[in-house]
Motif scaffolding. Structure first.
Motif, PDB file in Angstrom:
ATOM      1  N   UNK A  19      38.186  30.395  31.862  1.00  0.00           N
ATOM      2  CA  UNK A  19      39.389  32.160  31.054  1.00  0.00           C
ATOM      3  C   UNK A  19      39.618  32.110  30.467  1.00  0.00           C
ATOM      4  N   UNK A  20      40.202  30.435  30.012  1.00  0.00           N
ATOM      5  CA  UNK A  20      41.051  30.264  28.736  1.00  0.00           C
ATOM      6  C   UNK A  20      39.751  29.376  27.925  1.00  0.00           C
ATOM      7  N   UNK A  21      39.132  29.835  27.879  1.00  0.00           N
ATOM      8  CA  UNK A  21      37.461  28.722  27.557  1.00  0.00           C
ATOM      9  C   UNK A  21      37.174  29.414  26.975  1.00  0.00           C
ATOM     10  N   UNK A  22      36.781  30.987  27.676  1.00  0.00           N
ATOM     11  CA  UNK A  22      35.789  31.532  27.250  1.00  0.00           C
ATOM     12  C   UNK A  22      35.868  33.078  27.430  1.00  0.00           C
ATOM     13  N   UNK A  23      36.946  33.296  27.159  1.00  0.00           N
ATOM     14  CA  UNK A  23      38.125  34.515  27.275  1.00  0.00           C
ATOM     15  C   UNK A  23      37.969  36.032  27.780  1.00  0.00           C
ATOM     16  N   UNK A  24      38.228  36.865  27.235  1.00  0.00           N
ATOM     17  CA  UNK A  24      37.446  38.442  28.664  1.00  0.00           C
ATOM     18  C   UNK A  24      36.304  38.005  28.677  1.00  0.00           C
ATOM     19  N   UNK A  25      35.595  38.008  27.695  1.00  0.00           N
ATOM     20  CA  UNK A  25      34.337  39.229  27.466  1.00  0.00           C
ATOM     21  C   UNK A  25      33.408  38.341  29.024  1.00  0.00           C
ATOM     22  N   UNK A  26      33.542  36.901  28.970  1.00  0.00           N
ATOM     23  CA  UNK A  26      33.074  36.484  30.485  1.00  0.00           C
ATOM     24  C   UNK A  26      33.113  36.919  31.597  1.00  0.00           C
ATOM     25  N   UNK A  27      32.736  36.748  32.801  1.00  0.00           N
ATOM     26  CA  UNK A  27      32.690  36.841  34.424  1.00  0.00           C
ATOM     27  C   UNK A  27      33.041  35.154  34.751  1.00  0.00           C
ATOM     28  N   UNK A  28      33.747  35.204  35.822  1.00  0.00           N
ATOM     29  CA  UNK A  28      33.584  34.094  36.807  1.00  0.00           C
ATOM     30  C   UNK A  28      33.657  34.445  38.071  1.00  0.00           C
ATOM     31  N   UNK A  29      32.888  33.845  38.746  1.00  0.00           N
ATOM     32  CA  UNK A  29      33.533  33.774  40.204  1.00  0.00           C
ATOM     33  C   UNK A  29      32.462  33.205  41.089  1.00  0.00           C
ATOM     34  N   UNK A  30      32.609  33.447  42.591  1.00  0.00           N
ATOM     35  CA  UNK A  30      32.003  32.678  42.927  1.00  0.00           C
ATOM     36  C   UNK A  30      31.234  32.878  44.087  1.00  0.00           C
ATOM     37  N   UNK A  31      29.490  32.721  44.798  1.00  0.00           N
ATOM     38  CA  UNK A  31      29.040  32.898  44.851  1.00  0.00           C
ATOM     39  C   UNK A  31      29.382  32.649  46.718  1.00  0.00           C
ATOM     40  N   UNK A  32      29.303  34.420  47.840  1.00  0.00           N
ATOM     41  CA  UNK A  32      29.901  34.310  49.087  1.00  0.00           C
ATOM     42  C   UNK A  32      28.628  34.322  49.966  1.00  0.00           C
ATOM     43  N   UNK A  33      28.128  33.868  50.942  1.00  0.00           N
ATOM     44  CA  UNK A  33      27.219  34.986  51.318  1.00  0.00           C
ATOM     45  C   UNK A  33      27.532  34.673  53.081  1.00  0.00           C
ATOM     46  N   UNK A  34      26.001  35.323  53.875  1.00  0.00           N
ATOM     47  CA  UNK A  34      25.852  35.743  55.290  1.00  0.00           C
ATOM     48  C   UNK A  34      25.745  37.295  55.725  1.00  0.00           C
ATOM     49  N   UNK A  35      24.781  37.214  56.624  1.00  0.00           N
ATOM     50  CA  UNK A  35      24.446  39.494  56.458  1.00  0.00           C
ATOM     51  C   UNK A  35      25.064  40.002  57.031  1.00  0.00           C
ATOM     52  N   UNK A  36      25.429  41.039  57.141  1.00  0.00           N
ATOM     53  CA  UNK A  36      26.094  42.606  57.464  1.00  0.00           C
ATOM     54  C   UNK A  36      26.015  42.161  58.843  1.00  0.00           C
ATOM     55  N   UNK A  37      27.421  42.840  59.824  1.00  0.00           N
ATOM     56  CA  UNK A  37      27.189  42.180  61.071  1.00  0.00           C
ATOM     57  C   UNK A  37      27.617  43.640  61.699  1.00  0.00           C
ATOM     58  N   UNK A  38      26.990  43.457  62.676  1.00  0.00           N
ATOM     59  CA  UNK A  38      27.224  44.565  64.154  1.00  0.00           C
ATOM     60  C   UNK A  38      27.255  44.442  64.756  1.00  0.00           C
ATOM     61  N   UNK A  39      28.392  45.348  65.877  1.00  0.00           N
ATOM     62  CA  UNK A  39      28.524  45.366  67.237  1.00  0.00           C
ATOM     63  C   UNK A  39      27.124  45.465  68.131  1.00  0.00           C
ATOM     64  N   UNK A  40      27.264  44.389  68.823  1.00  0.00           N
ATOM     65  CA  UNK A  40      25.848  44.599  69.502  1.00  0.00           C
ATOM     66  C   UNK A  40      26.124  45.807  70.529  1.00  0.00           C
ATOM     67  N   UNK A  41      26.886  46.314  71.168  1.00  0.00           N
ATOM     68  CA  UNK A  41      27.499  47.446  71.973  1.00  0.00           C
ATOM     69  C   UNK A  41      28.903  47.876  71.477  1.00  0.00           C
TER      70      UNK A  41
END
Ligand code: GBH
Length: 494
Positions: free
Chosen positions: A218-240
C-alpha cells in the motif's frame, strides 16, 4: 447447454471485473532457463509416484515463451483481466539476495503485452512454488524466517510492476499449501515440528508475511491499488439438521476459511476454536501483529469451486492434519468434523485416479455461499474490505483425458454447463444484494495440475501435450463463459 432466455432482472454492475487465471509453475515451463532457481515443486516432481503420471513441469505449457500468443488469444475473446503468478525463484533464484534481471525483463514484457492488447494484468506473488533453498535452509513456511524474505520479494515486485498492475494477491490458498506439510519424508531436511502442528506454524508465517507485504504494498502503490490474499474452500452444508452437524459445519469453517479470514477481516486473531487447539504449541500474536493483520485486505477473494456436506465424525475418526495420505485432506482439519460421501446428486469431477472427487458441480449453492462470505467476513469487518470476488472457479471435465477426437474434447459439455450455471448463480446473488465485485475463471489453458500432472484438465482451452508445438484450442466452455458478459455485461449487446 440449451439457450436460456435472458432474465431481464439480472445484470453485472458497471464496475464488475472479470477474467481468467493461471499460475507460474503450472504453465511457464522454461524451468532451467534465464537464471530461474528451483522451487519445492521442481523437487516434488522428482519424487517417484508423487505425481500420478510422474510428469514434471519443466516444459508445461511453455508459456514462458508463448505468452504473447496466450495473451492475444485472451484478447481475441474479449477477456478483461489476465491473472497470473510470478515465480519467486525466477526473480530471486536464491530466495533472497541478488535479483535476476532476466526475470524482471520477462514479466515486464508480459505485463506490457497485456496492456498493448487491452487486457488488465493482475498478479499473485506466491502460488505454492517456494524457492527450494528456503525450504532447505529453514523449512520454508514452517519458520517465521520466511517473513522478511517474502516481504522483500513482495517489495521488489511491487516496485518493479506496481506502476502497471493494480490488483495484487499475496498468497494463493494458504489452507492448501499449509496442509501440504509435511512434505514427503526424506526429500527435504527434517524439521522437529510434529506433523499435526506444522500447518499452524505455516499459517502463522503466512499471516505475518501477507499482512506485512500488504502494508509495504500500500505504501508503494497508493490507494488506487487493491491487495488481498486468496482464500479457498467449498460451501459447507450440514448433512442433517441435527445440532451436532451444525456444530461440525461451524468447526469446519473455523479450521479452514476462518483460520485465515477471522484474523484478516474480523479480529486480528484466530477463531476461538482454533486458538484453543493451537494454544499448547503456537505463540500468540503480539498486539502489534494483530493490528497489522486486521484490515490487511481490500476485498474478500475466494477460490470457490464447489460445496460439500459436513457431519459430526464417527467416534474414532482419526485426525487428518498433517496426514497427506488421507483422501479428504485438507478439508478435514481435525477430529471434530468430516465431510460426508453424500454427493447431493451433483455431477462430480473425474472420480478415479487421477481424479477430482472433491469437485462437485454444486452451482445451486453459489448464491448462499457468496452471501455467507459477505455476511461473515465483509459486512462485519472494521477494515477497508470491499465485496466478495470469486478468484478461481472451474471444473475438470469427466473423461476428458480419455477422449481422442479433437471435436469431442472441445465440446466440454459438463464444464460448459458449470460455467453457464455458475454465472447465472453470480447474477442471482448480485440481484439478491450480495456485493460480488469480480470473478476469474480457472483456467485459461490445460496445465500442470500438481499431483494430477497433465492427467486432469481444468482448461477452457485444450492443449495437445503430445505435440511439441503445444497448440491451444478454445473449448466450448470458453465461449460460454464469455457469453455471460455479452448478455449481462454493462457493455450490453445480446
Ligand atoms: C486450485 O485450488 C488451485 O489454486 C489451482 O492451482 C488448481 O489448478 C485448481 O485448484 C484446480 O485443482 O484431492 O481430496 O485431496 C483449489 C482447491 C485444494 C482443491 C486441494 C483440491 C485437494 C482435495 N483445491 N484439493 S483432495
Amino acid at each position: 447447454v440449451p439457450l436460456t432466455p435472458k432474465n431481464e432482472s439480472w445484470s453485472f454492475p458497471s464496475d464488475f471485473w472479470w477474467g481468467v487465471a493461471g499460475a507460474a509453475f503450472q504453465i511457464e515451463g522454461a524451468a532451467k532457463d534465464e537464471g530461474r532457481g528451483p522451487s519445492v515443486w521442481d523437487a516434488l516432481t522428482r519424487v517417484t509416484n508423487h505425481i500420478v503420471d510422474n510428469s514434471t513441469a519443466d516444459v508445461a505449457d511453455n508459456n514462458y515463451y508463448m505468452y504473447k500468443e496466450d495473451i492475444s488469444r485472451l484478447a481475441a475473446q474479449g477477456v478483461k483481466i489476465y491473472s497470473f503468478s510470478l515465480s519467486w525463484s525466477r526473480i530471486l533464484p536464491f530466495g533472497r539476495g541478488p535479483v535476476n534481471q532476466q526475470a524482471i525483463d520477462h514479466y515486464n514484457d508480459l505485463i506490457n503485452t497485456c496492456i498493448e492488447y487491452g487486457v488488465e494484468p493482475s498478479v499473485t506473488l506466491y502460488h505454492w512454488d517456494t524457492p527450494l533453498v528456503l525450504q532447505d535452509t529453514y523449512g520454508g513456511w514452517l519458520s517465521e524466517d520466511i517473513v522478511p524474505d517474502f516481504v522483500e520479494y513482495a517489495r521488489i515486485a511491487f516496485e518493479a510492476f506496481g506502476d502497471r498492475v493494480s490488483k495484487w494477491y499475496t498468497v494463493n490458498e494458504p489452507i492448501v499449501f499449509c496442509n501440504q506439510y509435511p512434505l514427503p519424508a526424506q526429500y527435504f531436511k527434517n524439521f522437529t515440528i510434529p506433523n499435526k502442528q506444522q500447518p499452524f506454524h505455516c499459517g502463522q508465517s503466512v499471516l505475518l508475511a501477507h499482512s506485512q507485504a500488504y502494508h509495504v504494498g500500500k505504501s508503494i502503490l497508493g490507494d488506487h491499488s487493491s491487495i488481498t490474499y486468496k482464500n479457498n474452500g467449498g460451501y459447507k452444508i450440514p448433512l442433517t439438521n441435527s445440532s451436532a452437524d451444525a456444530q461440525a459445519v461451524q468447526r469446519a469453517w473455523d479450521f479452514n476459511e476462518g483460520w485465515f479470514s477471522d484474523p484478516v477481516y474480523l479480529t486480528g486473531d484466530y477463531p476461538e476454536s482454533v486458538k484453543e487447539y493451537v494454544s499448547g504449541f503456537l505463540r500468540d500474536f503480539t498486539d502489534e501483529e494483530k493490528q497489522q493483520i486486521l484490515g490487511s485486505s481490500d476485498f474478500y477473494a475466494h477460490d470457490a469451486y464447489t460445496a460439500q456436506f459436513y457431519m459430526a465424525p464417527d467416534s474414532g475418526l482419526d485426525s487428518c492434519i498433517g496426514n497427506v495420505t488421507h483422501p479428504l485432506y485438507p478439508s478435514c482439519a481435525n477430529t471434530t468434523y468430516t465431510y460426508s460421501a453424500e454427493d447431493g446428486g451433483w455431477v462430480i469431477g473425474p472420480a478415479a485416479d487421477p481424479g477430482s472427487p472433491w469437485l462437485h458441480k454444486a452451482t445451486d449453492w453459489v448464491p448462499a455461499f457468496l452471501k455467507y462470505m459477505q455476511d461473515t467476513w465483509v459486512t462485519p469487518s472494521p477494515g477497508p474490505v470491499k465485496g466478495v470476488a470469486v478468484t478461481e472457479f472451474g471444473f475438470a471435465e469427466p473423461f476428458e483425458g480419455s477422449k481422442t477426437l479433437l471435436q469431442d474434447i472441445l465440446y466440454d459439455a459438463v464444464r460448459t454447463s458449470y460455467y453457464h450455471d455458475y454465472m447465472e448463480a453470480i447474477l442471482m446473488a448480485i440481484a439478491e444484494g450480495t456485493d460480488v465485485v469480480g470473478c476469474l475463471a480457472w483456467s485459461f489453458v490445460d496445465n500442470f495440475e500438481w499431483q494430477q500432472g497433465y492427467a486432469s484438465r481444468f482448461g477452457m482451452q485444450y492443449v495437445n501435450f503430445s505435440d511439441p508445438a503445444l497448440p491451444r484450442y478454445y473449448k466450448a466452455s470458453f465461449f460460454e463463459y464469455i457469453n455471460a458478459f455479452k448478455i449481462y455485461g454493462s457493455e450490453g449487446g445480446d
